[in-house]
Design an enzyme around this catalytic site. Structure first.
Site, PDB file in Angstrom:
ATOM      1  N   SER A 127       0.848  -1.231  -0.039  1.00 22.29           N
ATOM      2  CA  SER A 127      -0.070  -0.122   0.002  1.00 22.29           C
ATOM      3  C   SER A 127       0.724   1.211  -0.038  1.00 22.29           C
ATOM      4  O   SER A 127       1.871   1.303   0.638  1.00 22.29           O
ATOM      5  CB  SER A 127      -1.064   0.076   1.395  1.00 22.29           C
ATOM      6  OG  SER A 127      -1.325   1.126   1.545  1.00 22.29           O
ATOM      7  N   TYR A 152      -2.062  -1.474  11.091  1.00 25.02           N
ATOM      8  CA  TYR A 152      -2.358  -1.925   9.768  1.00 25.02           C
ATOM      9  C   TYR A 152      -1.126  -1.537   8.793  1.00 25.02           C
ATOM     10  O   TYR A 152      -0.586  -2.385   8.164  1.00 25.02           O
ATOM     11  CB  TYR A 152      -3.696  -1.331   9.141  1.00 25.02           C
ATOM     12  CG  TYR A 152      -3.755  -1.405   7.676  1.00 25.02           C
ATOM     13  CD1 TYR A 152      -4.244  -2.820   6.932  1.00 25.02           C
ATOM     14  CD2 TYR A 152      -3.684  -0.526   6.911  1.00 25.02           C
ATOM     15  CE1 TYR A 152      -4.178  -2.940   5.772  1.00 25.02           C
ATOM     16  CE2 TYR A 152      -3.703  -0.625   5.363  1.00 25.02           C
ATOM     17  CZ  TYR A 152      -4.005  -1.984   4.972  1.00 25.02           C
ATOM     18  OH  TYR A 152      -4.140  -2.140   3.565  1.00 25.02           O
ATOM     19  N   LYS A 156       2.181  -3.962   6.371  1.00 24.27           N
ATOM     20  CA  LYS A 156       2.362  -3.770   5.129  1.00 24.27           C
ATOM     21  C   LYS A 156       3.806  -3.800   5.071  1.00 24.27           C
ATOM     22  O   LYS A 156       4.379  -4.080   4.376  1.00 24.27           O
ATOM     23  CB  LYS A 156       1.618  -2.657   4.525  1.00 24.27           C
ATOM     24  CG  LYS A 156       0.101  -2.842   4.301  1.00 24.27           C
ATOM     25  CD  LYS A 156      -0.216  -4.003   3.260  1.00 24.27           C
ATOM     26  CE  LYS A 156      -1.769  -4.534   3.496  1.00 24.27           C
ATOM     27  NZ  LYS A 156      -1.766  -5.675   2.943  1.00 24.27           N
TER      28      LYS A 156
HETATM   29  P1  NAD Z   1     -11.262  -6.921   1.162  1.00 18.74           P
HETATM   30  O1  NAD Z   1     -11.515  -7.015   2.558  1.00 18.74           O
HETATM   31  O2  NAD Z   1     -12.470  -6.759   0.157  1.00 18.74           O
HETATM   32  O3  NAD Z   1     -10.816  -8.519   0.713  1.00 18.74           O
HETATM   33  C1  NAD Z   1      -9.780  -9.065   1.645  1.00 18.74           C
HETATM   34  C2  NAD Z   1     -10.258 -10.728   1.323  1.00 18.74           C
HETATM   35  O4  NAD Z   1      -9.505 -11.471   2.380  1.00 18.74           O
HETATM   36  C3  NAD Z   1     -11.759 -10.671   2.050  1.00 18.74           C
HETATM   37  O5  NAD Z   1     -12.553 -11.463   1.176  1.00 18.74           O
HETATM   38  C4  NAD Z   1     -11.883 -11.541   3.578  1.00 18.74           C
HETATM   39  O6  NAD Z   1     -12.652 -12.311   3.514  1.00 18.74           O
HETATM   40  C5  NAD Z   1     -10.489 -12.359   3.080  1.00 18.74           C
HETATM   41  N1  NAD Z   1      -9.387 -12.677   4.200  1.00 18.74           N
HETATM   42  C6  NAD Z   1      -8.949 -11.760   5.160  1.00 18.74           C
HETATM   43  N2  NAD Z   1      -8.372 -12.587   6.172  1.00 18.74           N
HETATM   44  C7  NAD Z   1      -8.260 -13.878   5.597  1.00 18.74           C
HETATM   45  C8  NAD Z   1      -7.830 -14.986   6.129  1.00 18.74           C
HETATM   46  N3  NAD Z   1      -6.970 -15.108   7.099  1.00 18.74           N
HETATM   47  N4  NAD Z   1      -7.938 -16.040   5.305  1.00 18.74           N
HETATM   48  C9  NAD Z   1      -8.745 -16.180   4.157  1.00 18.74           C
HETATM   49  N5  NAD Z   1      -9.284 -15.016   3.875  1.00 18.74           N
HETATM   50  C10 NAD Z   1      -9.120 -13.984   4.562  1.00 18.74           C
HETATM   51  O7  NAD Z   1     -10.019  -5.987   0.954  1.00 18.74           O
HETATM   52  P2  NAD Z   1      -9.378  -5.414  -0.385  1.00 18.74           P
HETATM   53  O8  NAD Z   1      -9.883  -4.095  -0.571  1.00 18.74           O
HETATM   54  O9  NAD Z   1     -10.021  -6.199  -1.555  1.00 18.74           O
HETATM   55  O10 NAD Z   1      -7.846  -5.566  -0.164  1.00 18.74           O
HETATM   56  C11 NAD Z   1      -7.315  -6.602  -0.562  1.00 18.74           C
HETATM   57  C12 NAD Z   1      -5.884  -6.459  -0.119  1.00 18.74           C
HETATM   58  O11 NAD Z   1      -5.192  -4.923  -0.772  1.00 18.74           O
HETATM   59  C13 NAD Z   1      -5.423  -6.640   1.269  1.00 18.74           C
HETATM   60  O12 NAD Z   1      -4.099  -7.003   1.598  1.00 18.74           O
HETATM   61  C14 NAD Z   1      -5.280  -4.903   1.575  1.00 18.74           C
HETATM   62  O13 NAD Z   1      -4.884  -4.735   3.010  1.00 18.74           O
HETATM   63  C15 NAD Z   1      -4.709  -4.426   0.405  1.00 18.74           C
HETATM   64  N6  NAD Z   1      -4.933  -2.968   0.051  1.00 18.74           N
HETATM   65  C16 NAD Z   1      -6.181  -2.445   0.008  1.00 18.74           C
HETATM   66  C17 NAD Z   1      -6.367  -1.121  -0.141  1.00 18.74           C
HETATM   67  C18 NAD Z   1      -7.716  -0.572  -0.406  1.00 18.74           C
HETATM   68  O14 NAD Z   1      -7.906   0.539  -0.449  1.00 18.74           O
HETATM   69  N7  NAD Z   1      -8.767  -1.579  -0.699  1.00 18.74           N
HETATM   70  C19 NAD Z   1      -5.231  -0.222  -0.674  1.00 18.74           C
HETATM   71  C20 NAD Z   1      -4.003  -0.850  -0.254  1.00 18.74           C
HETATM   72  C21 NAD Z   1      -3.855  -2.195  -0.123  1.00 18.74           C
END
Ligand code: NAD
Ligand code: UDP
Length: 343
Positions: A127, A152, A156
């Site tokens: 991120s 959080y 990362k």
């Molecule tokens: P999201 O919550 O929609 O998707 C994450 C998925 O992982 C969910 O479906 C959840 O059920 C699943 N999950 C969580 N822990 C788990 C585990 N231990 N085992 C199995 N499944 C698990 O989030 P997103 O926005 O799609 O983010 C995806 C990744 O991108 C994450 O690592 C997040 O930190 C990173 N990220 C997101 C953003 C953003 O703004 N959305 C920005 C930077 C980084």
């Protein structure tokens, strides 16, 4: 080992489901593992409706060693995209161990299994939060990381380091960390999108829910920042463009075109957009008026961050393509789909 098969952890979630679609469109076979802690099966149906392919789905927790061991033993994917993590900044301050356990625990588990089962390539969801309040903008991949301001954010930074060290120690392993800026919008079909639980923390879901009448009024957190219109600047990246970046990162490693075993790329547009610009852009794109007010600054927000995307453009051959107007239309179309609103 099949170089056309990819394990997508967290693949039922927002970014994972869009990436699954692009992987399938590019000819990869996708295996999704998700514990549905922040998603539901509707995204799997959406992926199937868009692509005509139902990905293999395993409901399991990536921290569950036995379940994950079974998954690795049963499926011969060569590559992994690791999305599974918790992502709520405020919650991570209140419950840090929940975040260290899930975000670090799941990565360590996956990397250990990749080492033992000789899987080659991993893309990790990092991120722009690792840059914090950067001294020089736009940020390049060489811009020094700032100390994390939340557990959080710390997960990362730690995860990037764990990945770098693991790739250095395991000969067959390659890794790419993609540093996402602000992912927004939904698939143009409006069949998959972001499904925030409870009150959204992020700007665009708050906007779409306000437009839908679910929230009364959007608060714009601060109009006294040292920016042209006083509101914060961010780099809003379309979700389908972001999903495509994962496909090219996997292609690069599968085809052995990566220059280092561990690489980092910014994934953004390179264009700063203010909160006011985004709000007015949403109103114009969708021909509606939004109820909003200026509120005090939100604790922990940086004034501005946007990406220098030169490395991703030149090395990955990737760039953001979708116009912001189209992205903001897709965000509203998705909200209408979820709420059964006629557009
Ligand atoms: P999201 O919550 O929609 O998707 C994450 C998925 O992982 C969910 O479906 C959840 O059920 C699943 N999950 C969580 N822990 C788990 C585990 N231990 N085992 C199995 N499944 C698990 O989030 P997103 O926005 O799609 O983010 C995806 C990744 O991108 C994450 O690592 C997040 O930190 C990173 N990220 C997101 C953003 C953003 O703004 N959305 C920005 C930077 C980084
Ligand atoms: N923001 C806002 N009102 C909201 C949510 C967010 O004004 O209800 C602002 C926030 O202060 C930041 C920008 O929108 O300047 C993007 O915030 P978001 O939480 O979406 O992403 P962040 O960049 O904080 O990860």
């Amino acid at each position: 080992m099949s170089n056309r098969k990819v394990l997508v952890t967290g693949g039922a979630g927002y970014i994972g489901s869009h990436t699954a679609v692009e992987l399938i469109n590019a000819g990869y076979e996708v295996i999704i593992v998700d514990n549905l802690s922040n998603s539901d099966r509707s995204s799997l149906a959406g992926i199937a409706a868009i692509t005509g392919v139902t990905p293999t789905f395993v409901e399991a927790d990536c921290c569950d060693r036995e379940a994950m061991e079974r998954l690795f033993a049963e499926h011969d994917f060569q590559s992994v995209i690791h999305f599974a993590a918790f992502k709520a900044v405020g919650e991570s301050v209140a419950e840090p161990l929940k975040y260290y356990q899930n975000n670090i625990g799941s990565l360590v588990n996956i990397l250990d299994l990749m080492r033992r089962y000789e899987r080659r390539n991993i893309v990790f969801s990092s991120s722009a939060t690792v840059y914090g309040d950067a001294d020089v903008l736009p940020v390049t991949e060489r811009t020094p990381r700032k100390p994390a301001t939340s557990p959080y954010g710390n997960t990362k930074q730690m995860a990037e380091d764990i990945l770098r060290d693991s790739v250095a120690a395991v000969e067959h392993l390659n890794g790419i960390a993609l540093r996402y800026f602000n992912p927004i919008g939904a698939h143009p079909s409006a069949l998959i999108g972001e499904l925030p639980r409870g009150v959204p923390n992020n700007l665009v879901p708050y906007i779409t829910q306000t437009a839908a009448g679910v929230r009364e009024c959007l608060s714009i957190f601060g109009d006294d920042y040292p920016t042209p219109d006083g509101s914060c600047l961010r780099d809003y990246i379309d979700i389908v463009d972001l999903a495509r970046a994962h496909v090219v990162a996997i292609d690069r490693m599968v085809e052995g075109r990566n220059k280092e075993a561990f690489e980092i790329f910014n994934v953004g547009t390179g264009r700063p957009v203010s909160v006011f610009e985004l709000v007015h852009g949403f109103e114009e794109a969708n021909n509606l008026k939004l109820n909003y007010k200026v509120a005090p600054r939100r604790a922990g927000d940086v004034t501005a961050v946007w990406a220098d995307t030169t490395l991703a453009n030149e090395e990955l051959g990737w760039r953001a393509e979708r116009e912001l107007t189209d992205t903001l239309r897709s965000a509203w179309a998705w909200e209408c789909h979820v709420r059964n609103i006629k557009q």
